[in-house]
Design a protein around this motif. Structure first.
Motif, PDB file in Angstrom:
ATOM      1  N   VAL A 153      19.848  10.646 -55.824  1.00 43.13           N
ATOM      2  CA  VAL A 153      20.486  10.049 -54.643  1.00 43.13           C
ATOM      3  C   VAL A 153      21.450   8.944 -55.066  1.00 43.13           C
ATOM      4  O   VAL A 153      22.545   8.808 -54.530  1.00 43.13           O
ATOM      5  CB  VAL A 153      19.401   9.505 -53.681  1.00 43.13           C
ATOM      6  CG1 VAL A 153      20.031   8.754 -52.539  1.00 43.13           C
ATOM      7  CG2 VAL A 153      18.546  10.647 -53.163  1.00 43.13           C
TER       8      VAL A 153
ATOM      9  N   GLY B 200      23.603   9.905 -45.378  1.00 45.99           N
ATOM     10  CA  GLY B 200      23.054  10.680 -46.481  1.00 45.99           C
ATOM     11  C   GLY B 200      23.631  10.365 -47.849  1.00 45.99           C
ATOM     12  O   GLY B 200      23.224  10.957 -48.849  1.00 45.99           O
ATOM     13  N   CYS B 201      24.587   9.424 -47.938  1.00 51.83           N
ATOM     14  CA  CYS B 201      25.219   9.175 -49.236  1.00 51.83           C
ATOM     15  C   CYS B 201      24.393   8.218 -50.105  1.00 51.83           C
ATOM     16  O   CYS B 201      24.742   7.955 -51.245  1.00 51.83           O
ATOM     17  CB  CYS B 201      26.656   8.680 -49.076  1.00 51.83           C
ATOM     18  SG  CYS B 201      26.790   6.978 -48.544  1.00 51.83           S
TER      19      CYS B 201
ATOM     20  N   THR C 204      20.952   3.479 -47.651  1.00 52.42           N
ATOM     21  CA  THR C 204      19.629   2.883 -47.420  1.00 52.42           C
ATOM     22  C   THR C 204      18.824   2.837 -48.715  1.00 52.42           C
ATOM     23  O   THR C 204      18.170   1.828 -49.017  1.00 52.42           O
ATOM     24  CB  THR C 204      18.865   3.691 -46.337  1.00 52.42           C
ATOM     25  OG1 THR C 204      19.579   3.549 -45.104  1.00 52.42           O
ATOM     26  CG2 THR C 204      17.448   3.173 -46.148  1.00 52.42           C
ATOM     27  N   THR C 205      18.905   3.893 -49.485  1.00 57.01           N
ATOM     28  CA  THR C 205      18.189   3.922 -50.766  1.00 57.01           C
ATOM     29  C   THR C 205      18.649   2.777 -51.666  1.00 57.01           C
ATOM     30  O   THR C 205      17.834   2.110 -52.307  1.00 57.01           O
ATOM     31  CB  THR C 205      18.405   5.285 -51.465  1.00 57.01           C
ATOM     32  OG1 THR C 205      18.013   6.317 -50.558  1.00 57.01           O
ATOM     33  CG2 THR C 205      17.603   5.394 -52.745  1.00 57.01           C
TER      34      THR C 205
HETATM   35  N1  ADP Z   1      11.645   9.118 -49.659  1.00 57.64           N
HETATM   36  C1  ADP Z   1      12.516  10.118 -49.818  1.00 57.64           C
HETATM   37  N2  ADP Z   1      12.138  11.327 -50.285  1.00 57.64           N
HETATM   38  C2  ADP Z   1      13.023  12.337 -50.448  1.00 57.64           C
HETATM   39  N3  ADP Z   1      14.337  12.236 -50.177  1.00 57.64           N
HETATM   40  C3  ADP Z   1      14.789  11.070 -49.706  1.00 57.64           C
HETATM   41  C4  ADP Z   1      13.911   9.942 -49.498  1.00 57.64           C
HETATM   42  N4  ADP Z   1      14.655   8.913 -49.022  1.00 57.64           N
HETATM   43  C5  ADP Z   1      15.918   9.367 -48.942  1.00 57.64           C
HETATM   44  N5  ADP Z   1      16.007  10.654 -49.351  1.00 57.64           N
HETATM   45  C6  ADP Z   1      17.241  11.455 -49.420  1.00 57.64           C
HETATM   46  O1  ADP Z   1      18.216  10.708 -50.079  1.00 57.64           O
HETATM   47  C7  ADP Z   1      19.505  10.916 -49.516  1.00 57.64           C
HETATM   48  C8  ADP Z   1      20.135   9.576 -49.167  1.00 57.64           C
HETATM   49  O2  ADP Z   1      19.385   8.990 -48.130  1.00 57.64           O
HETATM   50  P1  ADP Z   1      19.722   7.532 -47.575  1.00 57.64           P
HETATM   51  O3  ADP Z   1      19.702   6.567 -48.688  1.00 57.64           O
HETATM   52  O4  ADP Z   1      18.815   7.292 -46.438  1.00 57.64           O
HETATM   53  O5  ADP Z   1      21.215   7.730 -47.076  1.00 57.64           O
HETATM   54  P2  ADP Z   1      22.070   6.885 -46.026  1.00 57.64           P
HETATM   55  O6  ADP Z   1      21.347   5.605 -45.738  1.00 57.64           O
HETATM   56  O7  ADP Z   1      23.397   6.692 -46.674  1.00 57.64           O
HETATM   57  O8  ADP Z   1      22.209   7.759 -44.806  1.00 57.64           O
HETATM   58  C9  ADP Z   1      19.302  11.822 -48.321  1.00 57.64           C
HETATM   59  O9  ADP Z   1      19.638  13.130 -48.698  1.00 57.64           O
HETATM   60  C10 ADP Z   1      17.824  11.701 -48.040  1.00 57.64           C
HETATM   61  O10 ADP Z   1      17.337  12.885 -47.490  1.00 57.64           O
END
Ligand code: ADP
Ligand code: MG
Length: 378
Positions: free
Chosen positions: A21, A42-43, A46-47
């Motif tokens: 990610v 999805g980019c 948040t992660t």
């Molecule tokens: N705990 C997790 N387990 C599996 N996949 C995750 C998890 N958290 C996020 N993802 C995946 O990581 C990608 C980025 O998510 P995220 O950081 O929430 O993106 P954003 O905040 O930019 O929309 C997405 O494809 C999401 O499905």
């Protein structure tokens, strides 16, 4: 006051298969600046924030607050979230429903072992900053969405953290409220001077709040710069699209003339010396429409046909067809009796734009420098 440095950060998740990610993310947030991370859903925004706060453990890389390392995969440092001086404000306000506003705002102070600050009035001070002093004894369910989000802001700021992380905190507010909380946040940042990372998918928010903005694309950063730099010089076609240069037009040289899709582009030349073709990006507001046959020598002109229009008060959104391709122009609605009032589906028009407003990209999506050529194609 603190700067934040992220080096070589990577994070993957294991779902059915392993998905990366965040990939080799490097980011430096300067002391006291509000850095906006802008990117589509999805980019990995948040992660990235969760890695900074310690809620997520990265696979690799390092995170430092000034010279203090809070995470380093090599030396196995991983400071727990409550020992990182961070405030967080989320999209879903995430207030505790069973606690009063006062207890909600107090929460970070208790969690970080700063109980003595409660007696010193830090809760009242935070509530005052966001105009919530009168709400301290209410429960979240007794508040409007805007009030809840202001309480969440107070909770993010109450412990006077070195770094405040905002995860799309305005997205759940209706438009008017969003504008007012946004200006309030801008003022708060200016007066308190915390270091902030603000995540959003909304370019308007990014321009309004960012000291600098970083445009994120599948876990990495395509471009970072001041709002002005990014607005004026989007480095890639991806960035251009994301910040409002939504019209994508193929232009190529055909003998002595230039063509946009199949039609002839007259007036000023658009392609730089040597470039045979380019993808041209234009903002809808940079396209003018005028009666057919009004091509001008000092701009780029092309014939088009109106396909659809929507009325937006002082402006008109007009969709035109160029050789089977759509182009969106946002033009002045004009007064009574003006030419554009008579536009209908099927009306032939001349489209015009200043070549200086166009941004050119090659097949790899990288920017081609703006043309300086004054040449007029025959
Ligand atoms: N705990 C997790 N387990 C599996 N996949 C995750 C998890 N958290 C996020 N993802 C995946 O990581 C990608 C980025 O998510 P995220 O950081 O929430 O993106 P954003 O905040 O930019 O929309 C997405 O494809 C999401 O499905
Ligand atoms: Mg998110």
């Amino acid at each position: 006051m603190t700067s934040l440095t992220i080096s070589n950060l990577s994070k993957s998740f294991k779902a059915r298969k392993r998905v990366t990610v965040i990939e080799d993310l490097d980011l430096h947030v300067m002391d006291g600046e509000m850095l906006v991370l802008l990117g589509p859903s999805g980019c990995g925004k948040t992660t990235a924030l969760r890695c900074i706060s310690g809620l997520e453990v990265p696979d690799r890389g390092a995170i430092r607050f000034d010279d203090t390392t809070v995470f380093d995969s090599d030396s196995r440092v991983n400071t727990p979230p409550e020992r990182r001086s961070i405030g967080m404000v989320f999209q879903s306000y995430a207030l505790w429903p069973h606690m009063t506003v006062r207890k909600n705002i107090e929460y970070p102070l208790r969690r970080r072992g700063l109980r003595s600050k409660i007696a010193e009035g830090w809760v009242e001070e935070a509530a005052r900053l966001v105009d919530c002093s009168a709400l301290l004894d209410r429960y979240p369910a007794q508040l409007s969405g805007g009030q809840q989000q202001r309480v969440a802001l107070a909770r993010g700021l109450v412990a006077r953290p070195d770094v405040v992380l905002f995860d799309e905190p305005l997205s759940n507010l209706d438009t008017r409220l969003r504008d007012s909380v946004r200006s309030q946040l801008h003022e708060l940042h200016r007066s308190l001077g915390f270091t902030g990372v603000f995540v959003t998918h909304d370019q308007g928010e990014a321009f309004a709040l960012g000291s600098r903005m970083a445009i994120m694309r599948s876990g990495a950063i395509d471009q970072i710069g001041t709002p002005q730099e990014v607005y004026e010089h989007p480095r890639t076609e991806y960035v251009a699209d994301f910040i409002g240069l939504t019209n994508a037009l193929d232009v190529w040289r055909d003998g002595d003339i230039e063509r946009m899709f199949g039609v002839r582009l007259s007036g000023r030349a658009l392609l730089v010396e040597g470039a045979a073709k380019a993808r041209v990006r234009l903002r809808p507001t940079d396209i003018e429409l005028s009666p057919p046959g009004t091509a001008a020598a000092d701009v780029c002109s092309f014939p088009a046909v109106v396909v659809d229009m929507t009325y937006g008060g002082n402006r008109l959104d007009v969709m035109v067809d160029i050789d089977g391709h759509r182009l969106h122009a946002q033009i002045d609605a004009g007064g009574a009796g003006s030419w554009q009032r008579d536009l209908r589906t099927g009306t032939a028009v001349t489209g015009r734009f200043d070549p200086a407003a166009a941004r050119l990209y090659g097949p790899d999506g990288a920017n081609i420098p703006v043309p300086l050529a004054e040449g007029v194609p025959a």
